[in-house]
Write an enzyme that holds these catalytic residues in place. Structure first.
Site, PDB file in Angstrom:
ATOM      1  N   LYS A 100       5.007   1.179 -11.442  1.00 46.59           N
ATOM      2  CA  LYS A 100       3.755   1.936 -11.537  1.00 46.59           C
ATOM      3  C   LYS A 100       3.453   2.293 -12.997  1.00 46.59           C
ATOM      4  CE  LYS A 100       3.876   2.370  -6.920  1.00 46.59           C
ATOM      5  NZ  LYS A 100       2.989   1.781  -5.946  1.00 46.59           N
TER       6      LYS A 100
HETATM    7  C1  LIG Z   1       3.550   2.019  -4.505  1.00 48.73           C
HETATM    8  C2  LIG Z   1       2.625   2.351  -3.392  1.00 48.73           C
HETATM    9  C3  LIG Z   1       2.974   3.236  -2.354  1.00 48.73           C
HETATM   10  C4  LIG Z   1       4.355   3.765  -2.114  1.00 48.73           C
HETATM   11  O1  LIG Z   1       5.077   4.225  -3.104  1.00 48.73           O
HETATM   12  P1  LIG Z   1       6.690   4.282  -3.065  1.00 48.73           P
HETATM   13  O2  LIG Z   1       6.987   5.285  -4.098  1.00 48.73           O
HETATM   14  O3  LIG Z   1       7.185   2.920  -3.373  1.00 48.73           O
HETATM   15  O4  LIG Z   1       7.109   4.738  -1.711  1.00 48.73           O
HETATM   16  C5  LIG Z   1       2.015   3.577  -1.432  1.00 48.73           C
HETATM   17  N1  LIG Z   1       0.791   3.052  -1.474  1.00 48.73           N
HETATM   18  C6  LIG Z   1       0.423   2.166  -2.408  1.00 48.73           C
HETATM   19  C7  LIG Z   1      -0.971   1.631  -2.373  1.00 48.73           C
HETATM   20  C8  LIG Z   1       1.333   1.771  -3.389  1.00 48.73           C
HETATM   21  O5  LIG Z   1       0.982   0.848  -4.296  1.00 48.73           O
END
Ligand SMILES: *Cc1c(COP(=O)(O)O)cnc(C)c1O
Length: 379
Positions: A191
């Site tokens: 991210k």
């Molecule tokens: C990354 C992501 C999540 C979940 O995040 P995690 O921390 O990996 O559980 C949820 N929704 C979207 C659209 C994402 O890209």
């Protein structure tokens, strides 16, 4: 391999990479030396900083973005038989969170320009069992929040923003996450900012902030002792080590986003005139894009999976992004979805390729990727 071939140097470019510097390392060491590794001051500090950044009253840190979304479903009162309207073009967690509480995701097809839920198709899917609308700001581009919140208000529904891909993105000048009743952020290492694993709930509803804090901590209320549990809770706490990373990363967020925006515009500059692909389009309501990934769409006649394989052989990782949620095995088996259920999302997902993308890519990395892609597309 002959001489000419071996002269073409194959680079190995990372699909994504966290941006961790000496400040992050020092902060994590500081936590280790403090001896307080969980339930401490760093989490509270991170919560205040992040909530302040997005313009929400409260932040509640949790162990992942998925955990954040799950707790939103609890707060929205989703239970067996209830429905939540959401998008099929997303990471699977944005629909799974509804299933965790026994609810049913009701998918609405997407806008072909942005890949975000299309408000035009939304109101018709509301029933007496609808509890919430869950838009996802996919790839870091805000969903059409004015249209979505207007529909929600007309029907007395709450809006949960999946902002896991969109920290810092702005919709008509307002930061995402604070535009609905609650927002979820995620800090997995791919991210825009990371805490290793981690997530954050933001809300301006004080009763929800208290509920989230209780739910993440085994159902302990603010006034309860360690072994008193007023409701069914979870261990969704964030560690102090993760929060230390988060504190530094949120302080650096403008730098992190600017680096990514620079790489995105380098890609767009080089690819805008390459025939056979479309570069990402930015809606007029998106006053700031928070670049999470760089996804191009291939012409329908091209064989996407072959192109991905050929790029990979040239050292360029690329991903089909996203496979539509309703066509994942679990959803097909459980709900009977097949191709044709949500044609726009399916078309986007068949044609899209995410290119290597992070703030540390150099111009020459971007050149390399674009040259490989353009060469592969040349007739
Ligand atoms: C990354 C992501 C999540 C979940 O995040 P995690 O921390 O990996 O559980 C949820 N929704 C979207 C659209 C994402 O890209």
């Amino acid at each position: 391999m002959d001489k000419a071939e071996s002269d073409v140097k194959i680079r190995h470019i990372g699909m994504s990479a966290p941006d961790i510097g000496p400040q992050e390392i020092a902060k994590v060491v500081e936590v280790l030396q403090s001896g307080v590794l969980s339930i401490g001051p760093m989490v509270e500090h991170f919560e205040r900083r992040l909530a302040g950044y997005v313009g929400a009253q409260h932040g509640v840190a949790v162990s992942s973005g998925t955990a954040a979304l799950h707790l939103c479903m609890v707060a929205a009162g989703v239970g067996p038989g209830d429905e939540v309207i959401t998008t099929p073009f997303s990471f699977v967690a944005s629909a799974n969170c509804i299933l965790y509480e026994g609810g049913t995701p009701v998918f609405v097809d997407v806008d072909p320009r942005t890949g975000n839920i299309d408000p035009a198709g939304l109101e018709a899917r509301i029933t007496p069992r609808t509890r919430a609308i869950l838009p996802v700001h996919v790839f870091g581009q805000p969903a059409d929040m004015d249209a979505i919140t207007a529909i929600a208000h007309r029907h007395g529904l709450v809006v949960i923003e999946d902002a896991c891909e969109a920290i810092g993105a702005e919709y008509n000048g307002r930061r995402v996450g604070a535009l609905g009743d609650a927002g979820a952020f995620a800090f997995y290492p791919n991210k825009q900012m990371t805490t290793g694993e981690g997530g954050m709930l933001v809300t301006s509803r004080p009763e929800w902030a208290a509920l989230f804090a209780c739910l993440r901590n085994q159902g302990r209320g603010a006034m309860n002792g360690w072994l008193e549990h007023e409701r069914l809770g979870y261990n969704y706490r964030m560690t102090e080590l993760s929060a230390a990373l988060g504190v530094v990363q949120i302080d650096r967020i403008e730098e992190l986003l600017a680096k990514r925006a620079r790489v995105a515009s380098a890609y767009t500059q080089r690819l805008a005139n390459v025939s056979g692909i479309d570069v990402p389009s930015v809606a007029p309501t998106t006053t700031r894009m928070s670049w999470f990934v760089y996804v191009v769409r291939l012409d329908r006649a091209l064989d996407r999976d072959r192109i991905i394989a050929d790029l990979s052989a040239a050292g360029v990782p690329a991903r089909p992004y996203f496979p539509a949620i309703h066509l994942q095995q679990h959803y097909r088996e459980r709900f009977g979805y097949a191709e044709g259920s949500f044609p726009i999302a399916e078309d986007m997902s068949r044609r899209s390729i995410a290119l290597p993308f992070h703030g540390g890519l150099s111009d020459s990395d971007v050149d390399y990727v674009c040259e490989r892609l353009a060469a592969r597309l040349r007739p």
